[in-house]
Design an enzyme around this catalytic site. Sequence first.
Site, PDB file in Angstrom:
ATOM      1  CD  GLU A  37      -2.657   1.444   0.026  1.00 54.58           C
ATOM      2  OE1 GLU A  37      -2.475   2.501  -0.608  1.00 54.58           O
ATOM      3  OE2 GLU A  37      -3.464   0.560  -0.312  1.00 54.58           O
ATOM      4  CG  MET A  41      -2.454   0.464   6.136  1.00 52.08           C
ATOM      5  SD  MET A  41      -1.905  -0.671   4.846  1.00 52.08           S
ATOM      6  CE  MET A  41      -2.627  -2.212   5.436  1.00 52.08           C
ATOM      7  N   GLY A 188     -25.314  11.412  -9.483  1.00 53.42           N
ATOM      8  CA  GLY A 188     -25.291  10.017  -9.069  1.00 53.42           C
ATOM      9  C   GLY A 188     -25.286   9.937  -7.556  1.00 53.42           C
ATOM     10  CE1 TYR A 189     -21.288   6.225  -4.054  1.00 57.38           C
ATOM     11  CE2 TYR A 189     -21.487   5.714  -6.389  1.00 57.38           C
ATOM     12  CZ  TYR A 189     -20.737   5.750  -5.238  1.00 57.38           C
ATOM     13  OH  TYR A 189     -19.435   5.323  -5.250  1.00 57.38           O
ATOM     14  CD  GLU A 209     -26.509  13.812 -14.731  1.00 56.00           C
ATOM     15  OE1 GLU A 209     -25.962  13.287 -15.720  1.00 56.00           O
ATOM     16  OE2 GLU A 209     -26.156  13.605 -13.553  1.00 56.00           O
ATOM     17  CG  HIS A 460     -47.471  -5.890  12.809  1.00 55.59           C
ATOM     18  ND1 HIS A 460     -47.641  -5.041  11.741  1.00 55.59           N
ATOM     19  CD2 HIS A 460     -48.312  -5.472  13.788  1.00 55.59           C
ATOM     20  CE1 HIS A 460     -48.565  -4.154  12.049  1.00 55.59           C
ATOM     21  NE2 HIS A 460     -48.990  -4.390  13.293  1.00 55.59           N
TER      22      HIS A 460
END
Length: 480
Positions: A37, A41, A188-189, A209, A460
């Site tokens: 890496e 991390m 988007g998200y 957009e 329920h």
Amino acid sequence: MSEISFDFDLIVVGAGYGGFDAAKHAAEAGLKVAIVESRDMGGTCVNRGCVPSKALLAASGKVRELADVPHLAEFGIHSAPVRFERKKIAEHAKTLVETIRKNLTKTLERSGVEILRGEGRLEGNQKVGLRETNGVDRIFSARDIILATGSDPFVPPGIEIDGRTVFTSDEAINLEWLPRWIAIIGSGYIGLEFADIYTALGCEVTMIEALDKVMPTFDPDITKIASRNLIDKRDIETRAGVFATKVKPGCPVEVELTDAKSREVIEELQVDAVLVATGRVPSTENLNLQSVGVETTRGFIPIDDQMRVLVNEKPVSNLWAVGDVTGKLMLAHTAAAQGSIAVENILGKAIEIDYRSIPAATFTHPEISSVGLSEEEAKDLAKNEGFELGIVRSYFKANSKALAELESDGIMKLIFNKETGEVLGAHIYGLHAADLIQEVSNAISRRQRVNDLAKEVHTHPTLSEVVEVAYKQASLQIKK
């Protein structure tokens, strides 16, 4: 002939969720494992993505709830004007990141994984080069190699990033300041989640957009109700069908908008800040893939369903790839699943991934979630395979728990095969949609039929009854 000796049984390049799960799983199976890496991390998800953004969403969501005077008044609750400290909200996200990063690192160390710090690359078959942070270059051999280097934000041409007034989600999670007026490029998200955060904390948002409508990647039924609540009812204005062709940092930030069809400049905005949320691109440039003959497609590494890297549609021996670099479903839990499956196959098993059963969620308030096929994909499948498609909708307005919470504006759309009853997909907008989708995900994974699912008893009153109602409605349409 004696067996070739390797430095490691497995080297994983990249310590995001995909690399983490692969390394941990392999070490627990008895393999000698190293993970490489070059940055923090935990990769994007832990440091610059899902973890800190969910911390910001949690805090800003509480601000939104406490500030919603009409909603609280319906409960008979009257709150004082809401005060919040931006710095402490940002520190909450930072602390969470540090905690999870530390836990992840300790988990790998306890599992016996050797952590190699530096930038990794391929150096031919079964070899990994490592450029350490001090500049020293080393080469290690491994029986198998997994590439899991993730992705980075995509910045379109013409947009200048300064990290302060024009930035990506990587910088936005630090919440260093709250611009009075921010433009978010992309709906988007990522764009939706940050619009949720910023509006809750008092910012005005303009959402830009390129496609002809906002939220273009979501199910049309979900978009209709979600856009009404997440966009129209908030301090958000939208510009659809336009490109942000030029963005110049400064005070103010200058944004040039160009019509997507005519390619003519139609508007120029001056805002306090711009968040670029236009998707992500794979981090594969420095992997030296050419050393093993791998050609990418738009930067993505081609793989099969067992995570083996492909060259000319044939697997490369002992080379695997998982996570965002594969371009399959760019989600942390997809990467984790791919990592575990790759290791299972390294261990001699023949396991394939089922992408259809992997859910996705957008953590707005309320949430959006989906799993399986879209309506359009399902229609194509039905046409090609010659079966009749079934679609039912279940509404939160009929759910006792949602009514008790005064959060009943929601919908679930269930897509299924009318002849076999098999569940093909689901899309949900509403309270805790991200949790509800898992039940449908499990059903798709097991290829279950609505006939059987309709017989299952749900607690329920709970939101899970929204799913139960959809199953029961669908079962009535199954051909006997």
